[in-house]
Design an enzyme around this catalytic site. Structure first.
Site, PDB file in Angstrom:
ATOM      1  N   SER A 128      41.488  34.657  41.519  1.00 27.52           N
ATOM      2  CA  SER A 128      41.867  33.494  40.719  1.00 27.52           C
ATOM      3  C   SER A 128      41.077  33.429  39.427  1.00 27.52           C
ATOM      4  O   SER A 128      39.933  33.847  39.366  1.00 27.52           O
ATOM      5  CB  SER A 128      41.636  32.200  41.490  1.00 27.52           C
ATOM      6  OG  SER A 128      41.972  31.102  40.667  1.00 27.52           O
ATOM      7  N   LYS A 183      43.624  32.122  49.250  1.00 22.98           N
ATOM      8  CA  LYS A 183      44.120  32.048  47.868  1.00 22.98           C
ATOM      9  C   LYS A 183      45.362  31.154  47.792  1.00 22.98           C
ATOM     10  O   LYS A 183      45.561  30.390  46.864  1.00 22.98           O
ATOM     11  CB  LYS A 183      44.429  33.442  47.318  1.00 22.98           C
ATOM     12  CG  LYS A 183      45.060  33.451  45.911  1.00 22.98           C
ATOM     13  CD  LYS A 183      44.104  32.834  44.901  1.00 22.98           C
ATOM     14  CE  LYS A 183      44.591  32.561  43.511  1.00 22.98           C
ATOM     15  NZ  LYS A 183      45.828  32.865  42.973  1.00 22.98           N
ATOM     16  N   HIS A 186      44.231  27.688  47.911  1.00 20.81           N
ATOM     17  CA  HIS A 186      43.647  27.416  46.589  1.00 20.81           C
ATOM     18  C   HIS A 186      44.753  26.971  45.630  1.00 20.81           C
ATOM     19  O   HIS A 186      44.621  25.997  44.902  1.00 20.81           O
ATOM     20  CB  HIS A 186      42.943  28.668  46.052  1.00 20.81           C
ATOM     21  CG  HIS A 186      42.642  28.625  44.576  1.00 20.81           C
ATOM     22  ND1 HIS A 186      43.609  28.814  43.610  1.00 20.81           N
ATOM     23  CD2 HIS A 186      41.489  28.378  43.901  1.00 20.81           C
ATOM     24  CE1 HIS A 186      43.064  28.693  42.403  1.00 20.81           C
ATOM     25  NE2 HIS A 186      41.778  28.441  42.564  1.00 20.81           N
ATOM     26  N   ASN A 187      45.851  27.701  45.645  1.00 23.22           N
ATOM     27  CA  ASN A 187      46.942  27.364  44.730  1.00 23.22           C
ATOM     28  C   ASN A 187      47.620  26.043  45.107  1.00 23.22           C
ATOM     29  O   ASN A 187      48.025  25.292  44.235  1.00 23.22           O
ATOM     30  CB  ASN A 187      47.966  28.503  44.682  1.00 23.22           C
ATOM     31  CG  ASN A 187      47.487  29.655  43.818  1.00 23.22           C
ATOM     32  OD1 ASN A 187      46.297  29.835  43.622  1.00 23.22           O
ATOM     33  ND2 ASN A 187      48.419  30.441  43.303  1.00 23.22           N
ATOM     34  N   GLU A 190      45.481  23.577  43.733  1.00 17.99           N
ATOM     35  CA  GLU A 190      45.694  23.621  42.278  1.00 17.99           C
ATOM     36  C   GLU A 190      46.915  22.758  41.898  1.00 17.99           C
ATOM     37  O   GLU A 190      46.868  21.962  40.960  1.00 17.99           O
ATOM     38  CB  GLU A 190      45.900  25.087  41.864  1.00 17.99           C
ATOM     39  CG  GLU A 190      46.362  25.343  40.449  1.00 17.99           C
ATOM     40  CD  GLU A 190      46.637  26.860  40.209  1.00 17.99           C
ATOM     41  OE1 GLU A 190      45.743  27.676  40.500  1.00 17.99           O
ATOM     42  OE2 GLU A 190      47.733  27.213  39.744  1.00 17.99           O
TER      43      GLU A 190
END
Ligand code: 6PG
Length: 477
Positions: A128, A183, A186-187, A190
């Site tokens: 990222s 990940k 994480h997104n 986000e």
């Protein structure tokens, strides 16, 4: 000479990652299906370090020292499988394929299993930080075997972002798909962060009456406090930008339909499968898709709404402070939900993910980097089995202190007819979690009524059914 690492797939992320390795003193073999791209990289940036230009797959593999470390930076899905199929036959046991794209973790699990049978380590790695991060230091989330991390870890630590305390933003997340799973979440976070910031912006504009430039200043101020983060920082930049063609605020000339490539949607899909309530993240994904329904929105524009009432200047200032509280409290809830999903995934797939380590490597380099992650890390370090971030005393206290304003902001939004699905979902999650009793008891009664689905009682063990169509006596199920 041979290369310590190779990168194939030299679009902007791959190119910058290759440069990052080279700038850190590694010899990097570079390869791209269209050779001119690899040539251009070496021509333009050859003086940054040692590159070996490989024109064919064979040359590429031959250029790598053993065990080989081969990073693939191509599109997720079929292109990734195609590249693996091209290279795997050329590799030997002990070699590593590192997939740095945004792959779905289930694909990563499959690829890891298939390659493991051939003795090849497949390291699904979340990266990222966008283009800049890839070049200057991303946050890196590798999965795969422990063994592969022993060989790769030191290199990744070198090229990764460093947190304020100097710690590299990379850790071995866990086996097989663990890195890509983290990940993905994480997104999802986000998306939620961006949605909450968007709602704060809309409220400051429509309820408080501020201009984009004034709102940029408010975000700048917030960025010096507990909301200090990359996304808040760039929000101020975007809001203060003026379109040169029209002289209007840039944000007013952009079509208000948000796009997405899929990782946020996956976060929600997987959460549904795992039974984890990620309502804030889900609202963020839905908000993007709602924005994109242009025809539906056109057809709905005439629908009735409340009469807007303007705030006075001093009221507006006080309101902005409240919005900061609402944003912060809602942010705590989205991270709570995201970390819950990681914990559930870790449990389901036996990954043994260290949540403190995950928050630690998100402190730098990645899109959601924020001062706040330091505190999440402390919470998990103090209690690795923390059932929820909301059970951490510090966060609980902060929400306690923010909740009146949080509620007021949602009331104001409702009164003025501004949609705040992120703020509202976060508050609903909070209120439902702390409730003494939930209407789920009634749901169970209804299920038993129409389908004899049975229920459990608060005062006795076992499952029961009421004879709703008969004398309404209770029988054990
Ligand atoms: C990152 C980002 C990145 C992501 C983009 C676009 O961590 O660097 O998460 O991986 O692909 O932000 O995502 P959407 O197109 O879905 O908004």
């Amino acid at each position: 000479t041979s290369a310590q690492i190779g990168v194939t797939g030299l679009a902007v992320m791959g190119r910058n990652l290759a440069r990052n390795f080279a700038r850190n003193g590694y010899t990097v073999a570079v390869h791209n299906r269209t050779v001119s791209r690899a040539q251009a990289l070496v021509e333009e940036f050859g003086d940054e370090g040692d590159f070996i230009l490989a024109e064919t797959a064979k040359e590429f593999v031959a250029a790598l020292e053993r065990p080989r470390r081969l990073v693939i930076m191509v599109k997720a899905g079929d292109p990734t499988d195609a590249v693996i199929q091209e290279f795997a036959p050329l590799l030997e046991p002990g070699d590593m394929i590192i997939d740095g794209g945004n792959a779905h973790f289930a694909d990563t699990r499959r690829r890891e299993r298939e390659l493991r049978e051939r003795g090849i380590h497949f390291v699904g790695t979340g990266i990222s930080g966008g283009e800049e991060g890839a070049l200057h230091g991303p946050s890196i989330m590798p999965g795969g075997s422990k063994e592969s991390y022993e060989s790769l870890g030191p290199m990744l630590e070198k090229i990764s972002a460093k947190a304020k305390d100097g710690a590299p933003c990379v850790t071995h997340v866990g086996p097989d798909g663990a890195g890509h799973f983290v990940k993905m979440v994480h997104n999802g976070i986000e998306y939620a962060d961006m949605q909450l910031i968007g709602e704060a912006y809309q409220l400051l504009r429509d309820v408080a009456g501020y201009s984009p430039a004034q709102i940029a200043d408010i975000f700048r101020t917030w960025n010096t406090g507990r909301l200090d983060s990359y996304l808040i920082e760039i929000t101020a930049e975007v809001l203060s930008h003026v379109d040169s063609a029209t002289g209007k605020p840039f944000v007013d000339v952009v079509v208000d339909q948000a796009e997405q490539k899929g990782t946020g949607r996956w976060t929600v899909q997987i959460a549904l499968d795992l039974g984890v309530p990620v309502s804030g993240i889900a609202e963020a994904v839905f908000a993007r898709s709602l924005s994109g329904h242009a025809a539906l929105r056109d057809a709905s524009r005439g629908l009735a709404g409340p009469k807007p009432a303007a705030l006075s200047e001093s009221e507006a200032g006080a309101f902005a402070d409240r919005v900061e509280q609402a944003l912060y409290a809602s942010k705590i809830v989205s991270y709570t939900q995201g970390f819950h999903e990681i914990a559930a995934g870790s449990e389901e797939y036996d990954w043994d993910i260290d949540l403190g380590a995950v928050s630690s490597i998100w402190r730098g380099g990645c899109i959601i980097r924020a001062a706040f992650l330091d505190r999440i890390r402390s919470a998990y370090d103090a209690r690795p089995d923390l059932p929820s971030l909301l059970s951490d005393e510090t966060f609980a206290q902060e929400i306690a202190q923010a909740q009146d304003d949080w509620r007021e902001v949602i009331i104001a939004a409702t009164r003025q007819g501004v949609a705040v699905p992120g703020f509202s979902a976060a508050l609903a999650y909070y209120d439902a979690l702390r409730a003494e009793r939930l209407p789920a008891a009634l749901t169970q009664g209804q299920r038993d009524f129409f389908g004899a689905h049975t229920y459990r009682r608060v005062d006795r063990e076992g499952a029961f059914h009421t004879l709703w169509g008969g004398d309404r006596s209770e029988v054990p199920a």
